[in-house]
Design a protein around this motif. Sequence first.
Motif, PDB file in Angstrom:
ATOM      1  N   UNK A 194      20.620  -2.530   2.408  1.00  0.00           N
ATOM      2  CA  UNK A 194      19.654  -1.603   2.675  1.00  0.00           C
ATOM      3  C   UNK A 194      18.440  -1.562   1.921  1.00  0.00           C
ATOM      4  N   UNK A 195      18.569  -1.719   0.476  1.00  0.00           N
ATOM      5  CA  UNK A 195      17.561  -1.755  -0.426  1.00  0.00           C
ATOM      6  C   UNK A 195      16.829  -2.892  -0.422  1.00  0.00           C
ATOM      7  N   UNK A 196      17.618  -4.162  -0.216  1.00  0.00           N
ATOM      8  CA  UNK A 196      17.076  -5.597  -0.327  1.00  0.00           C
ATOM      9  C   UNK A 196      16.091  -5.515   1.084  1.00  0.00           C
ATOM     10  N   UNK A 197      16.546  -5.083   1.931  1.00  0.00           N
ATOM     11  CA  UNK A 197      15.680  -5.001   3.581  1.00  0.00           C
ATOM     12  C   UNK A 197      14.332  -4.186   3.171  1.00  0.00           C
ATOM     13  N   UNK A 198      14.541  -3.044   2.485  1.00  0.00           N
ATOM     14  CA  UNK A 198      13.213  -2.218   2.535  1.00  0.00           C
ATOM     15  C   UNK A 198      12.409  -2.259   1.467  1.00  0.00           C
ATOM     16  N   UNK A 199      12.667  -3.227   0.373  1.00  0.00           N
ATOM     17  CA  UNK A 199      12.046  -3.137  -0.952  1.00  0.00           C
ATOM     18  C   UNK A 199      10.728  -3.677  -0.608  1.00  0.00           C
ATOM     19  N   UNK A 200      10.518  -4.833  -0.137  1.00  0.00           N
ATOM     20  CA  UNK A 200       9.270  -5.475  -0.261  1.00  0.00           C
ATOM     21  C   UNK A 200       8.030  -4.849   0.370  1.00  0.00           C
ATOM     22  N   UNK A 201       8.264  -4.254   1.704  1.00  0.00           N
ATOM     23  CA  UNK A 201       7.035  -3.731   2.034  1.00  0.00           C
ATOM     24  C   UNK A 201       6.636  -2.414   1.617  1.00  0.00           C
ATOM     25  N   UNK A 202       7.747  -1.774   0.946  1.00  0.00           N
ATOM     26  CA  UNK A 202       7.531  -0.310   0.461  1.00  0.00           C
ATOM     27  C   UNK A 202       6.777  -0.494  -0.770  1.00  0.00           C
ATOM     28  N   UNK A 203       7.258  -1.554  -1.713  1.00  0.00           N
ATOM     29  CA  UNK A 203       6.541  -2.096  -2.977  1.00  0.00           C
ATOM     30  C   UNK A 203       5.013  -2.329  -2.693  1.00  0.00           C
ATOM     31  N   UNK A 204       4.932  -3.036  -1.628  1.00  0.00           N
ATOM     32  CA  UNK A 204       3.487  -3.585  -1.594  1.00  0.00           C
ATOM     33  C   UNK A 204       2.670  -2.744  -0.545  1.00  0.00           C
ATOM     34  N   UNK A 205       3.069  -1.618  -0.063  1.00  0.00           N
ATOM     35  CA  UNK A 205       2.450  -0.631   0.689  1.00  0.00           C
ATOM     36  C   UNK A 205       1.186  -0.316   0.274  1.00  0.00           C
ATOM     37  N   UNK A 206       0.877  -0.097  -1.033  1.00  0.00           N
ATOM     38  CA  UNK A 206      -0.677   0.272  -1.619  1.00  0.00           C
ATOM     39  C   UNK A 206      -1.486  -1.062  -1.067  1.00  0.00           C
ATOM     40  N   UNK A 207      -1.088  -2.092  -0.835  1.00  0.00           N
ATOM     41  CA  UNK A 207      -1.898  -3.459  -0.441  1.00  0.00           C
ATOM     42  C   UNK A 207      -2.566  -2.916   0.809  1.00  0.00           C
ATOM     43  N   UNK A 208      -1.837  -1.985   1.780  1.00  0.00           N
ATOM     44  CA  UNK A 208      -2.419  -1.761   3.049  1.00  0.00           C
ATOM     45  C   UNK A 208      -3.013  -0.081   2.978  1.00  0.00           C
ATOM     46  N   UNK A 209      -3.523  -0.002   1.890  1.00  0.00           N
ATOM     47  CA  UNK A 209      -3.954   1.455   1.671  1.00  0.00           C
ATOM     48  C   UNK A 209      -3.086   2.699   1.918  1.00  0.00           C
ATOM     49  N   UNK A 210      -1.780   2.504   1.500  1.00  0.00           N
ATOM     50  CA  UNK A 210      -0.911   3.423   1.455  1.00  0.00           C
ATOM     51  C   UNK A 210      -0.320   3.528   0.020  1.00  0.00           C
ATOM     52  N   UNK A 211      -0.583   5.048  -0.576  1.00  0.00           N
ATOM     53  CA  UNK A 211      -0.548   5.077  -1.716  1.00  0.00           C
ATOM     54  C   UNK A 211       0.832   5.605  -1.975  1.00  0.00           C
ATOM     55  N   UNK A 212       1.640   5.468  -3.288  1.00  0.00           N
ATOM     56  CA  UNK A 212       2.795   5.723  -3.414  1.00  0.00           C
ATOM     57  C   UNK A 212       2.878   6.979  -4.452  1.00  0.00           C
ATOM     58  N   UNK A 213       1.963   7.361  -4.547  1.00  0.00           N
ATOM     59  CA  UNK A 213       1.544   8.542  -5.794  1.00  0.00           C
ATOM     60  C   UNK A 213       2.386   9.680  -5.422  1.00  0.00           C
ATOM     61  N   UNK A 214       2.672  10.066  -4.222  1.00  0.00           N
ATOM     62  CA  UNK A 214       3.287  11.284  -3.753  1.00  0.00           C
ATOM     63  C   UNK A 214       4.795  11.146  -3.735  1.00  0.00           C
ATOM     64  N   UNK A 215       5.469   9.886  -4.258  1.00  0.00           N
ATOM     65  CA  UNK A 215       6.805   9.868  -3.801  1.00  0.00           C
ATOM     66  C   UNK A 215       7.525   9.347  -5.061  1.00  0.00           C
ATOM     67  N   UNK A 216       7.640  10.266  -6.204  1.00  0.00           N
ATOM     68  CA  UNK A 216       8.279   9.724  -7.368  1.00  0.00           C
ATOM     69  C   UNK A 216       9.445   9.207  -7.181  1.00  0.00           C
ATOM     70  N   UNK A 217      10.328   9.666  -6.245  1.00  0.00           N
ATOM     71  CA  UNK A 217      11.839   9.077  -5.858  1.00  0.00           C
ATOM     72  C   UNK A 217      11.661   7.772  -5.479  1.00  0.00           C
ATOM     73  N   UNK A 218      10.704   7.454  -4.589  1.00  0.00           N
ATOM     74  CA  UNK A 218      10.589   6.071  -4.144  1.00  0.00           C
ATOM     75  C   UNK A 218      10.203   5.236  -5.260  1.00  0.00           C
ATOM     76  N   UNK A 219       9.175   5.777  -6.117  1.00  0.00           N
ATOM     77  CA  UNK A 219       8.769   4.823  -7.176  1.00  0.00           C
ATOM     78  C   UNK A 219      10.099   4.464  -8.376  1.00  0.00           C
ATOM     79  N   UNK A 220      10.570   5.381  -8.457  1.00  0.00           N
ATOM     80  CA  UNK A 220      11.980   5.174  -9.272  1.00  0.00           C
ATOM     81  C   UNK A 220      12.800   4.338  -8.746  1.00  0.00           C
ATOM     82  N   UNK A 221      13.316   4.309  -7.359  1.00  0.00           N
ATOM     83  CA  UNK A 221      14.000   3.569  -6.757  1.00  0.00           C
ATOM     84  C   UNK A 221      13.544   2.103  -6.882  1.00  0.00           C
ATOM     85  N   UNK A 222      12.177   1.920  -6.573  1.00  0.00           N
ATOM     86  CA  UNK A 222      11.555   0.529  -6.738  1.00  0.00           C
ATOM     87  C   UNK A 222      11.840  -0.111  -7.970  1.00  0.00           C
ATOM     88  N   UNK A 223      11.664   0.640  -9.088  1.00  0.00           N
ATOM     89  CA  UNK A 223      12.029   0.359 -10.607  1.00  0.00           C
ATOM     90  C   UNK A 223      13.564  -0.032 -10.566  1.00  0.00           C
TER      91      UNK A 223
END
Length: 206
Positions: free
Chosen positions: A160-189
Amino acid sequence: MTASPAIRLHGFSLSGHSHRVSLFLAVLQLPHEFIQVDLAGGAHKRPEFLAMNAFGQVPVLQDGDLTLPDSNAILVYLAMQYGQGRWLPSDPVGAARVQRWLSVAAGPLAAGPAMARIHVVFGKKAPDPALVERSHALLTVVEASLADTDYLVGAASSLADVACYSYIAHAPEGGVSLEAYPRVRAWLARIEGLPNFVGMPAAPVA
């Protein structure tokens, strides 16, 4: 002379679909050859590629005599063939929970952050407000899903994590900020802390 790896991955280095397979191959420590497909030149629509994937999409995995397209199908194969039961639960509930996120990766993730990134990186356009809004709707769900667990399905990383990681990690390249999602950012780390992790190259954004 060193023999060529039995596993060959036909992909595109800036494709999140390709990267999720590259990442999993690296984590599994499976030697492989990465074959860059010239998408701009239309190589994925030529007969020799269409013979491997009639939909004309990357990635395609070759493992000996097996030729297998579709990133999520490839992840399932690699997990069952080489993952020693670690990445895809065998119990019905665990398997279903992983499948739920594979469906998210093929649905809302592809239609949201992935499409928003394609619009900017490959379309060379300003971020699309509708795609950005759709992406934030998904990220809100992911953030909530990580309230009680370190990973998308329980306490350990899975497909599940492998499948979802790449596009969420690179979402800012599409103008989608991750700033409001601390749990998502910790998960990416946490994903980036997996042994043998390999990242996807940052796309040039004008």
